[in-house]
Design a protein around this motif. Sequence first.
Motif, short mmCIF file in Angstrom:
data_model
loop_
_atom_site.label_atom_id
_atom_site.label_comp_id
_atom_site.label_asym_id
_atom_site.label_seq_id
_atom_site.Cartn_x
_atom_site.Cartn_y
_atom_site.Cartn_z
N ALA A 1 10.43 6.24 12.87
CA ALA A 1 9.95 4.89 12.58
C ALA A 1 10.50 3.91 13.61
O ALA A 1 11.40 4.22 14.36
N GLY A 2 9.95 2.69 13.57
CA GLY A 2 10.32 1.66 14.53
C GLY A 2 11.81 1.45 14.67
O GLY A 2 12.59 1.80 13.79
N SER A 3 12.19 0.87 15.76
CA SER A 3 13.61 0.71 16.06
C SER A 3 14.28 -0.35 15.20
O SER A 3 15.49 -0.35 15.08
N VAL B 1 0.85 -1.20 0.00
CA VAL B 1 0.00 0.00 0.00
C VAL B 1 0.88 1.25 0.00
O VAL B 1 0.65 2.18 -0.77
N LEU B 2 1.90 1.28 0.86
CA LEU B 2 2.80 2.43 0.93
C LEU B 2 3.54 2.64 -0.39
O LEU B 2 3.69 3.77 -0.85
N GLU B 3 4.01 1.55 -0.99
CA GLU B 3 4.70 1.65 -2.28
C GLU B 3 3.78 2.26 -3.33
O GLU B 3 4.19 3.10 -4.12
N GLU B 4 2.52 1.84 -3.33
CA GLU B 4 1.55 2.39 -4.29
C GLU B 4 1.30 3.87 -4.02
O GLU B 4 1.21 4.68 -4.94
N VAL C 1 14.94 1.84 7.66
CA VAL C 1 15.65 2.12 6.41
C VAL C 1 14.68 2.14 5.24
O VAL C 1 14.73 3.05 4.40
N HIS C 2 13.76 1.18 5.20
CA HIS C 2 12.78 1.15 4.11
C HIS C 2 11.86 2.37 4.17
O HIS C 2 11.59 3.01 3.15
N ALA C 3 11.40 2.71 5.36
CA ALA C 3 10.53 3.89 5.52
C ALA C 3 11.26 5.16 5.11
O ALA C 3 10.69 6.03 4.44
N MET C 4 12.53 5.29 5.50
CA MET C 4 13.32 6.47 5.11
C MET C 4 13.46 6.55 3.60
O MET C 4 13.33 7.64 3.03
N ALA C 5 13.71 5.42 2.95
CA ALA C 5 13.86 5.43 1.49
C ALA C 5 12.57 5.87 0.81
O ALA C 5 12.60 6.68 -0.14
N LEU C 6 11.43 5.38 1.27
CA LEU C 6 10.15 5.79 0.68
C LEU C 6 9.88 7.27 0.95
O LEU C 6 9.42 8.00 0.06
N SER C 7 10.17 7.73 2.15
CA SER C 7 9.98 9.13 2.50
C SER C 7 10.84 10.03 1.61
O SER C 7 10.39 11.08 1.14
N GLU C 8 12.06 9.63 1.39
CA GLU C 8 12.96 10.40 0.52
C GLU C 8 12.46 10.43 -0.92
O GLU C 8 12.60 11.45 -1.61
#
Length: 196
Positions: free
Chosen positions: A117-119, A72-75, A125-132
């Motif tokens: 994001a979670g510890s 869902v986030l990727e979309e 790392v994945h959340a940061m990449a999507l945010s960027e």
Amino acid sequence: MTRHTETDGRRPANDGPKAAARNRAALVTAAREIFSERGLEAPLSAIARRAGVGQGVLYRHFPDRAAVATAVLEENVRQVEQAAEDERVAFAGVLGVLTWHLTQSAAFIGLLHADRAGSRSGIRVHAMALSERVERALRKRLPAGHRLGAASDLVLAVAMVSATVTGPTRAEREHRALAAWRLLGVEVGPVRPFEE
């Protein structure tokens, strides 16, 4: 197991890969809706039901809850990127797509606050990449001299708006997001998903 038949009694042809792609798209759409209505802890069976498929089909595409949420986030991110790539969409329109996703998905809001994001490092790392990726897409369409052009103003504005997106209904969340953009003096286009 129910077998679907054509009106003349024959079984329909197996669509193979086309059916798999359709099922995956239906599952992502259903997951977005269910997560928006019931949160990320909603039963996966509710997602399968909403998509019109069995749970086995869901698990063939997504082995666990994290995989569904990631899809869902990727979309969400992909739609913001597509809007930014489309020369016909002004910066305000890209913000409209971003705002639509903010009002649809609490998980997307969390993604934009990836620094908290979670510890577990893999998730962070994945959340940061999507945010960027979201930030790059927005910066690509940010007009020269725009009020959000200075240093970290764009990221800060998105974080501020996303923090206001609360309320029990999508309409209320949209109203708050648009009010926040207005208070920041930023024009936002129609709040809707990106459609090519």
